[in-house]
Design an enzyme around this catalytic site. Structure first.
Site, PDB file in Angstrom:
ATOM      1  CG  ASP A  19      -2.675 -19.646  -1.041  1.00 31.28           C
ATOM      2  OD1 ASP A  19      -1.851 -19.726  -0.105  1.00 31.28           O
ATOM      3  OD2 ASP A  19      -2.515 -20.231  -2.128  1.00 31.28           O
TER       4      ASP A  19
ATOM      5  CG  ASP B 201     -12.523  -6.778   5.833  1.00 34.69           C
ATOM      6  OD1 ASP B 201     -12.114  -6.245   6.883  1.00 34.69           O
ATOM      7  OD2 ASP B 201     -13.067  -6.140   4.906  1.00 34.69           O
TER       8      ASP B 201
ATOM      9  CE1 TYR C  21      -3.219  -2.786   0.028  1.00 39.17           C
ATOM     10  CE2 TYR C  21      -3.832  -2.209   2.252  1.00 39.17           C
ATOM     11  CZ  TYR C  21      -4.008  -2.981   1.126  1.00 39.17           C
ATOM     12  OH  TYR C  21      -4.980  -3.938   1.101  1.00 39.17           O
TER      13      TYR C  21
ATOM     14  CE  LYS D   4       0.257 -16.867  -2.564  1.00 39.10           C
ATOM     15  NZ  LYS D   4      -0.278 -18.199  -2.962  1.00 39.10           N
TER      16      LYS D   4
ATOM     17  CG  ASP E 202      -7.210  -4.434   3.840  1.00 32.91           C
ATOM     18  OD1 ASP E 202      -8.201  -4.394   4.593  1.00 32.91           O
ATOM     19  OD2 ASP E 202      -7.049  -3.646   2.886  1.00 32.91           O
TER      20      ASP E 202
END
Ligand code: NAD
Length: 370
Positions: free
Chosen positions: A226, A254, A142, A193, A250
């Site tokens: 994942d 959620d 970000y 990852k 993020d």
């Protein structure tokens, strides 16, 4: 008894409605001699834009830098849709996070047994769930440079974001996670990852070395992001503390939030670096939800996320673990009694107002104190 300096930033929409319930709890704690607070109230978001033409004023930023904890409501709403980008309500929140250098975002996902049927997953999968997601908040994709869209000159454009982490950024967020785990279930799951990303390879290496060097007593697992997303909805109770980067955090936080029922139930904390001498950290506590313009002014918002965020301030900024436990227990007792705001009423037709829910939590606190 030390006096803790709070800056209250209620913000927009339902922010001021839910903040009023926190003020009741803080005042009561003061009267009972549980803690001593000194608070100032400032403007943020659309409310600040209306008053000063910016999403947070310089003087309120100064108060935020000088206080012990910022208690933040919510910002935004359709009224400010046409405001210039740099002055939009969310800019106030981003400036607070950036200027206070709040690099660690803590989001608990707790499923109160009384609400287990409100989750999108089956009761036995979520009942009693208590996990903590620790998300790196000031680095990664970000913020990494270059971050741009370039014209390739052949009718094509290229969008670029840069995922970048330095050793110190991974170490300091890892340390927060391991220290938290020691006070909870003593287990950390680190997620990246590394199979496809160099930043993931470094993340894995740094967390592994930090664990070996300073936190060998804590159980550490690594899980690809994942796979972790899949495991969160398959068997979330396997996790205690999850630590991950800004982007994965993020998304995964959620996903975790939906395990618990309603947005109106979810608190969060954002912490800065510990001062080497006092050990104190800059900190901001806020509900995960936004300003809920669809219900603002109706007096029906759920104040639990906001009150639980204040509970996190007691625990993480003021070292008042017993008082924080009391807040959590009061919320659980009120839910056990069957009292519900509209967002968590399920199939029932009756529900209470924001003020009534706040009063009930206060009454439950009083009952726990006696
Ligand atoms: P939202 O979280 O405000 O609302 C989503 C839905 O959840 C709405 O139906 C709302 O009524 C409900 N809801 C949220 N909090 C609730 C509560 N405490 N009690 C009962 N119901 C609740 O998200 P949104 O609608 O996507 O965004 C509305 C505004 O809030 C936008 O301007 C957005 O940018 C802003 N926003 C701000 C923050 C923040 O301040 N941290 C976070 C998210 C969104």
């Amino acid at each position: 008894m030390a006096t803790h300096k709070l800056l209250l930033l209620p913000g927009d929409g339902i922010g001021p409605e839910v903040m009023a319930e926190v003020v009741k709890v803080a005042d009561w704690m003061g009267q009972e001699g549980i803690a001593s607070f000194e608070s100032e109230t400032g403007l943020v978001g659309g409310a600040a834009y209306d008053a000063h033409g910016q999403a947070i004023s310089g003087s309120d930023m100064k108060l935020a830098m000088d206080c012990d904890a910022v208690i933040f409501g919510a910002v935004g709403g359709p009224k400010w849709d046409a405001v210039p980008y740099d002055m939009r309500p969310e800019a106030g929140l981003l400036r607070l996070r950036k200027d206070l250098a709040l690099f660690a975002n803590l989001r608990p996902a707790i499923c109160y047994p009384a609400l287990a049927d409100d989750s999108s997953l089956k009761r036995d999968i979520v009942e009693g769930l208590d996990i903590m997601i620790v998300r790196e908040l000031t680095g990664g994709v970000y913020f990494g440079e270059p971050k741009e869209i370039i014209d390739l000159g052949n009718g094509q454009k290229r969008g670029i974001d840069t995922q970048v982490y330095d050793t110190y950024e991974i170490e300091r967020i890892g340390r927060v996670a391991f220290e938290l785990a020691r006070k909870r279930g003593n287990k950390v799951t680190s997620s990246e990852k590394r199979n496809v990303m160099k930043s993931g390879v470094l993340w894995h290496e740094v967390i592994t070395a930090l664990h070996k060097r300073e936190f060998a007593d804590v159980k550490l697992d690594h899980m690809l992001a994942d796979a972790l997303g899949m495991q969160l909805v398959r068997w979330p109770k396997q996790f205690d503390v999850i630590v991950t980067d800004n982007l994965f955090g993020d998304m995964l936080s959620d996903v975790a939030s939906m395990l618990t029922g309603s947005l109106g139930m979810l608190p969060s904390a954002s912490l800065g670096e510990a001062d080497p001498i006092t050990g104190k950290r800059r900190a901001m506590y806020e509900p995960v939800h936004g300003s809920a313009p669809d219900i603002a002014g109706k007096g029906i918002a759920n104040p639990i996320a906001m009150i639980a965020s204040f509970g996190m301030a007691l625990r993480y900024s003021f070292n008042l673990g017993d008082a924080a436990d009391m807040v959590d227990k009061a919320i659980a007792n009120v839910l056990d009694s069957g009292l519900r705001t509209a967002d968590i009423k399920g199939a029932s037709t009756s529900f209470v107002s924001t003020v009534e829910m706040g009063d009930a939590i206060l009454a439950a606190l009083r009952a726990l104190k006696t």
